[in-house]
Design a protein around this motif. Structure first.
Motif, PDB file in Angstrom:
ATOM      1  N   VAL A 190       8.972  -0.174   4.835  1.00 33.24           N
ATOM      2  CA  VAL A 190      10.259   0.718   4.602  1.00 33.24           C
ATOM      3  C   VAL A 190      11.323   1.509   5.219  1.00 33.24           C
ATOM      4  CG1 VAL A 190      10.418   2.520   2.931  1.00 33.24           C
ATOM      5  CG2 VAL A 190       8.034   1.325   2.825  1.00 33.24           C
ATOM      6  N   PRO A 239       7.369   1.287  -2.891  1.00 30.34           N
ATOM      7  CA  PRO A 239       6.580   0.527  -3.114  1.00 30.34           C
ATOM      8  C   PRO A 239       5.241   0.955  -3.461  1.00 30.34           C
ATOM      9  CG  PRO A 239       7.999   0.388  -0.812  1.00 30.34           C
ATOM     10  CD  PRO A 239       8.189   2.138  -1.412  1.00 30.34           C
ATOM     11  N   GLU A 240       4.732  -0.001  -4.469  1.00 29.50           N
ATOM     12  CA  GLU A 240       3.925   0.923  -4.918  1.00 29.50           C
ATOM     13  C   GLU A 240       2.384   1.096  -3.930  1.00 29.50           C
ATOM     14  OE1 GLU A 240       1.362   1.751  -7.630  1.00 29.50           O
ATOM     15  OE2 GLU A 240       2.408   1.230  -8.114  1.00 29.50           O
ATOM     16  N   ASP A 241       1.949  -0.261  -3.447  1.00 33.62           N
ATOM     17  CA  ASP A 241       1.498   0.293  -2.382  1.00 33.62           C
ATOM     18  C   ASP A 241       1.382   1.295  -0.955  1.00 33.62           C
ATOM     19  OD1 ASP A 241       3.284  -1.021  -0.643  1.00 33.62           O
ATOM     20  OD2 ASP A 241       2.218  -1.602   0.652  1.00 33.62           O
TER      21      ASP A 241
END
Length: 182
Positions: free
Chosen positions: A79, A46-48
């Motif tokens: 996640v 995930p980007e963050d």
């Protein structure tokens, strides 16, 4: 009334177990911090989480690194750890699937180097292969072997086959334009 032992999923998770889970996720996040940015891009994080890991890599103060790793652990709660753990085991050479794939590549390379009739079979199984490149690499690898030179073409053939034969359980890489944006 139903027996609570029958409903194992309904029982609350103990505080100790939750703490162990959080620590395990933090440890997994710490392993991610130790990887290169290119390797992280291949993992489709995930980007963050990806950005938090990149930030952690540029910090130099011990306290800042510690806080950032805790933050990464917090992000890891949302996640699914299984694909990440699987990818890490492949990187460490602990994955049976990955080892089997490498053995498959090695067998194909040996067949191609010893028997000219195997190239059409290989091309039928893996139609995306560059025929001309394979022929050149096979010819050069055979020549190097006869002249007792280092097996440069044989290694290059192996790398070319890695691009053509998909590794089981590993998602395809995103296209390069998406990698440049990150």
């Amino acid at each position: 009334m139903s027996d609570p032992k029958q409903h194992g999923q309904d029982e609350p998770i103990s505080k100790s177990q939750r703490k162990r889970d959080v620590e395990a996720r933090q440890d997994l996040g710490e392993e991610l911090v130790n990887l290169s940015v290119d390797t992280l891009k291949k993992m489709n994080l995930p980007e963050d989480l990806f950005q938090a890991i990149r930030d952690c890599k540029r910090f130099t103060a011990h306290g800042a690194i510690k806080r950032q790793k805790q933050y990464i652990g917090k992000l890891m709660r949302d996640v699914d750890p299984e694909p990440i753990e699987k990818h890490l085991s492949v990187l460490k050479g602990e994955s049976n699937e990955h080892n089997a794939w490498l053995h498959l590549l090695e067998r194909w390379r040996e067949r191609l180097l010893t028997d000219d009739a195997m190239l059409p079979t290989f091309l039928a199984d893996f139609p995306g292969a560059d025929v001309q490149l394979l022929r050149t690499l096979i010819r050069n690898a055979r020549k190097e072997k006869l002249e007792n030179k280092p097996p440069k073409s044989s290694r290059t053939l192996f790398q070319a086959m890695k691009e053509v034969i998909p590794e089981p359980g590993v998602p395809k890489r995103q296209n390069d334009s998406e990698d440049e944006e990150a």
